[in-house]
Every structure is written in structure tokens, then in C-alpha cells.
Design a protein around this motif. Structure first.
Motif, PDB file in Angstrom:
ATOM      1  N   THR A   1     -62.001   2.735  21.612  1.00  0.00           N
ATOM      2  CA  THR A   1     -62.284   1.406  22.154  1.00  0.00           C
ATOM      3  C   THR A   1     -60.994   0.620  22.333  1.00  0.00           C
ATOM      4  OG1 THR A   1     -62.627   0.526  19.916  1.00  0.00           O
ATOM      5  CG2 THR A   1     -64.576   1.299  21.107  1.00  0.00           C
TER       6      THR A   1
ATOM      7  N   SER B   1     -60.246  -5.459  26.553  1.00  0.00           N
ATOM      8  CA  SER B   1     -59.822  -5.551  27.948  1.00  0.00           C
ATOM      9  C   SER B   1     -60.078  -6.957  28.462  1.00  0.00           C
ATOM     10  CB  SER B   1     -60.570  -4.526  28.809  1.00  0.00           C
ATOM     11  OG  SER B   1     -60.336  -3.213  28.355  1.00  0.00           O
TER      12      SER B   1
ATOM     13  N   THR C   1     -65.558   4.998  31.353  1.00  0.00           N
ATOM     14  CA  THR C   1     -65.301   3.733  30.663  1.00  0.00           C
ATOM     15  C   THR C   1     -66.534   2.850  30.790  1.00  0.00           C
ATOM     16  OG1 THR C   1     -62.924   3.859  31.125  1.00  0.00           O
ATOM     17  CG2 THR C   1     -63.816   1.708  30.531  1.00  0.00           C
TER      18      THR C   1
ATOM     19  N   LYS D   1     -68.320  -0.891  29.559  1.00  0.00           N
ATOM     20  CA  LYS D   1     -68.161  -2.203  28.931  1.00  0.00           C
ATOM     21  C   LYS D   1     -69.210  -2.332  27.826  1.00  0.00           C
ATOM     22  CE  LYS D   1     -67.255  -5.680  31.595  1.00  0.00           C
ATOM     23  NZ  LYS D   1     -67.391  -6.790  32.586  1.00  0.00           N
TER      24      LYS D   1
ATOM     25  N   SER E   1     -68.670  -9.786  25.549  1.00  0.00           N
ATOM     26  CA  SER E   1     -67.944 -10.540  26.590  1.00  0.00           C
ATOM     27  C   SER E   1     -67.943 -12.030  26.284  1.00  0.00           C
ATOM     28  CB  SER E   1     -68.586 -10.297  27.964  1.00  0.00           C
ATOM     29  OG  SER E   1     -68.513  -8.934  28.316  1.00  0.00           O
TER      30      SER E   1
ATOM     31  N   ASN F   1     -63.979  -2.402  25.864  1.00  0.00           N
ATOM     32  CA  ASN F   1     -64.281  -1.207  26.664  1.00  0.00           C
ATOM     33  C   ASN F   1     -64.404   0.000  25.748  1.00  0.00           C
ATOM     34  OD1 ASN F   1     -64.686  -1.730  29.379  1.00  0.00           O
ATOM     35  ND2 ASN F   1     -62.514  -1.740  29.883  1.00  0.00           N
TER      36      ASN F   1
ATOM     37  N   ILE G   1     -64.107   3.945  25.797  1.00  0.00           N
ATOM     38  CA  ILE G   1     -63.556   5.036  26.607  1.00  0.00           C
ATOM     39  C   ILE G   1     -64.090   6.362  26.060  1.00  0.00           C
ATOM     40  CG2 ILE G   1     -61.478   6.223  27.373  1.00  0.00           C
ATOM     41  CD1 ILE G   1     -61.187   2.658  26.228  1.00  0.00           C
TER      42      ILE G   1
END
Length: 387
Positions: A141, A144, A180, A182, A187, A265, A267
Motif C-alpha cells: 500500500t 497517493s 492498483t 483505491k 479518501s 492505493n 498495489i
């Protein structure tokens, strides 16, 4: 309930993957530190998200340990049935044909040894290549950011799912891929750290002044003839072309929006970890030649976790299988989720052909499924030497 995995190769006494696709408890990333450049977001810009405490900007937090298997690995009740280790050999016609193709590909090789040489004997050698592949899924992680233009903001609405609870569509087995995602409910909106929420930054070309010394008159306002410089109209300075005279430029980080959407994010990487072993042979052919050819597949076993090959006639191959299977399971299960393993054994056919030409002995090798030829001592390497 444990059950054997049955394939075209017989009962292998493995198990179906017991954890893939099953939600697991959130796994926290290990704490990590990183040195960022001046444009990196400050650490206090990011919220604390349970299950993601070790996440940092720009990655570098390391891979998250996978969840433990939901069922224990089964113990094999018996060894897999031994296949028929059939050792193929090539014919004298096949050897001659391969030799002729090899000679014709060399512009300065005479065809006389190929056409006139007499084969005295052919020796076959058994050279085995064992290969183990482990298909893994790893997750990491990172924090971002992107310019805020009205995207949904969901941090704090409900707890974020753990890194291994987020569903992802994997590729086919043994197909490398990267995705990837979110992370939901991470957020939030923050003022841009680079421009401090202004949307613009001082121009680096003119240091924020909006102008610079005129390059025509070098700041004097006049030409050598004492005439007024027409380029700067006698001012000695001209507007900065980078910022159009404003002294500031749009912030590259927030694109002038003044705010950033920051989020985590996830990954996901699907990777193939591969090791192989080539049994030494006594043919005299250099081992690097074998890297460029394929062999005849004698054995193939693919399942969630493979067991070392048993009953193979070459002891060194069986020993390599046991060592590599153990190494893969110890190494890759610490940081990744093993989805599938595959092991193969190939016979790389090698035939040493001895022949006589003009009363002298020579030899060449024919090897691989491609019937490549190696002839280091070819006796006629220049066409002008043909009698």
C-alpha cells in the motif's frame, strides 16, 4: 475436508488453494521510514487508518504478509505414480540433416566434410532440466494524491477493509499482472502542501519577480550605438516567458485547484518466481548451449502446492526438486500468497556424432528439440580450402 487434486498427470495428493478469494482479517503494514524530497507531503498530512498504519507516501512500506491458510496443508499419503521415463534418440539420417543445415548457415564453411564425412559412431546423453515455478500474489500500500475536482470523499464513513479483504480479479495462472485499487473509505481532502492552498508557486525562472535581464542589451537599456534597446523598450528587463510576467506559475501538484484528494492505493502484483536446475552430463557440450533450446517434457505437475519429485532415475534431479520446493515454500509464503505451483522435467537430447574425413576424426553435437548443432572443430571453415 482434504481431497487430492487430480489432473491429467494422475493423483498428485495436493490440495485446492484453501485461502484464495476468502476474506481475511485486516493485516497492518510493518512500520517503515523513508526520506522524501522537498515536494513530498508531510507525514501529518495523512490520517491514521486502522489496518494501514505503516503506509507511507511513494510506497516503500514493504509487502503485507498474507493471511494464514484456513486449513492445514495435507500430508501426502503416498508418492505420485512414476511416469515412464522414455529416453528418445535421434537417427543417423536426422544427425546428417541437422549437420547439413548447420553447415549451410555458415557462409565460409565448405560442405565437403558434411557430404564426404563418414559417421563412425553416435553417443546419446541424458541431460535433464528441472524447473519449479511459483505463482504468487503480493500486496502493498501507499498514500497517493490527485488534484481535488469534486471526487467522492469517504474517509470515516465506515472502517476501511483490510488489504487482503479487498477483492481483485486475478489473471490466469502463471500470467504476470499488476493492478492498483483505491482503498475504499480512505479518501479525504487536504490543502495542497506544495503551494499551501494558493494554487500557484513562485516562478523558479525569475525567482518570482516576473521579469529578468534583457538578453539583447544585457540590462543596460541601450544598444552599442547608444540607441534605445527595442527588445525591452529601454527598460533593461523583459517579462519572464515562463510565468508570462506574473511571477508565479500554476502548482504542478494540485494543478491550480488548491486542494488534493489523498487516499490509500493498494498495489497488487501477480508474479512468477522461477528456479531451474540442469543435471550435469558427461557429453562435453558446454552447459550454456542448453539455455537456448527446449527439451522433451517427461513430467509435469501443477497444483496449489507441489511435492518434491520422487522415483526419478537421476538422483541429482530429485535432490534439486526437494531443495527448490522447500526453498520456495519458505521464501515466498512470508510475503506473498501462493496461488499455484508448477514443476516440470525436460530431457534435453544430446547426441555426440563422431565422423571421419580425409583420414582424420572429428565430431559435432546435435541437441535440443530444435536439433541445434555445435561443431567447434569443423575442419573446413573457408571455401577456398576445398580440394
Amino acid at each position: 475436508m482434504e481431497r487430492p487434486t487430480v489432473s491429467g498427470y494422475g493423483a498428485n495428493y495436493g490440495s485446492m488453494n484453501p485461502v484464495y478469494g476468502v476474506p481475511a482479517p485486516a493485516m497492518a503494514a510493518a512500520p517503515a521510514t523513508s526520506v522524501h524530497g522537498p515536494s513530498a507531503p508531510p507525514a501529518n498530512m495523512f490520517d491514521t487508518v486502522p489496518g494501514y498504519e505503516g503506509t507511507i507516501a511513494g510506497g516503500g512500506g514493504g509487502y503485507l504478509p498474507p493471511p494464514p491458510p484456513s486449513v492445514p496443508m495435507p500430508v501426502p499419503e503416498q508418492a505420485p505414480s512414476s511416469p515412464d521415463w522414455h529416453i528418445p534418440s535421434i537417427s543417423e539420417d536426422r544427425a546428417r540433416e541437422s549437420f547439413a543445415t548447420y553447415v549451410s548457415s555458415k557462409c565460409c564453411y565448405s560442405s565437403a566434410p558434411d557430404k564426404e564425412g563418414v559417421i563412425t559412431n553416435m553417443e546419446s546423453f541424458n541431460t535433464y532440466r528441472y524447473r519449479l515455478e511459483t505463482f504468487t500474489e503480493s500486496r502493498s500500500t501507499e498514500w497517493s494524491q490527485e488534484p481535488y475536482t469534486g471526487q467522492p470523499v469517504d474517509a470515516g464513513v465506515q472502517p476501511a477493509p483490510g488489504p487482503w479483504q479487498i477483492a481483485a480479479q486475478p489473471p490466469a495462472f502463471f500470467k504476470e499482472h499488476k493492478q492498483t485499487i483505491k482503498v475504499p473509505y480512505t479518501s479525504s481532502v487536504k490543502n495542497c502542501h506544495l503551494c499551501l492552498g494558493l494554487g500557484r508557486n513562485p516562478c523558479t525562472t525569475c525567482a518570482g519577480s516576473g521579469n529578468k535581464v534583457c538578453w539583447v542589451c544585457n540590462g543596460s537599456g541601450h544598444r552599442q550605438s547608444d540607441d534605445r534597446c527595442m527588445h525591452c523598450n529601454g527598460r533593461g528587463r523583459e517579462n519572464c516567458s515562463s510565468c508570462s510576467g506574473h511571477g508565479s506559475c500554476q502548482c504542478d501538484t494540485c494543478h491550480g485547484k488548491r486542494q488534493l484528494l489523498v487516499f490509500i492505493n493498494l498495489i497488487i502484483k501477480w508474479s512468477i518466481e522461477k528456479d531451474e536446475f540442469i543435471a550435469q552430463d558427461s557429453s562435453g557440450l558446454r552447459m550454456q548451449n542448453l539455455e537456448k533450446v527446449s527439451g522433451k517434457e517427461l513430467f509435469k505437475d501443477a497444483q496449489y502446492m507441489v511435492y518434491p519429485v520422487r522415483g526419478f532415475p537421476d538422483v541429482s534431479v530429485a535432490q534439486a526438486s526437494e531443495r527448490l520446493v522447500r526453498d520456495h515454500q519458505m521464501k515466498y509464503t512470508q510475503t506473498s500468497l501462493v496461488l499455484q505451483q508448477r514443476q516440470t522435467i525436460e530431457l534435453i537430447p544430446i547426441t555426440k556424432v563422431n565422423y571421419m574425413w580425409k583420414g582424420k576424426p572429428y565430431g559435432y553435437y546435435v541437441y535440443g528439440n530444435e536439433f541445434k548443432v555445435n561443431a567447434d572443430d569443423y575442419p573446413a571453415t573457408c571455401c577456398c580450402s576445398v580440394m
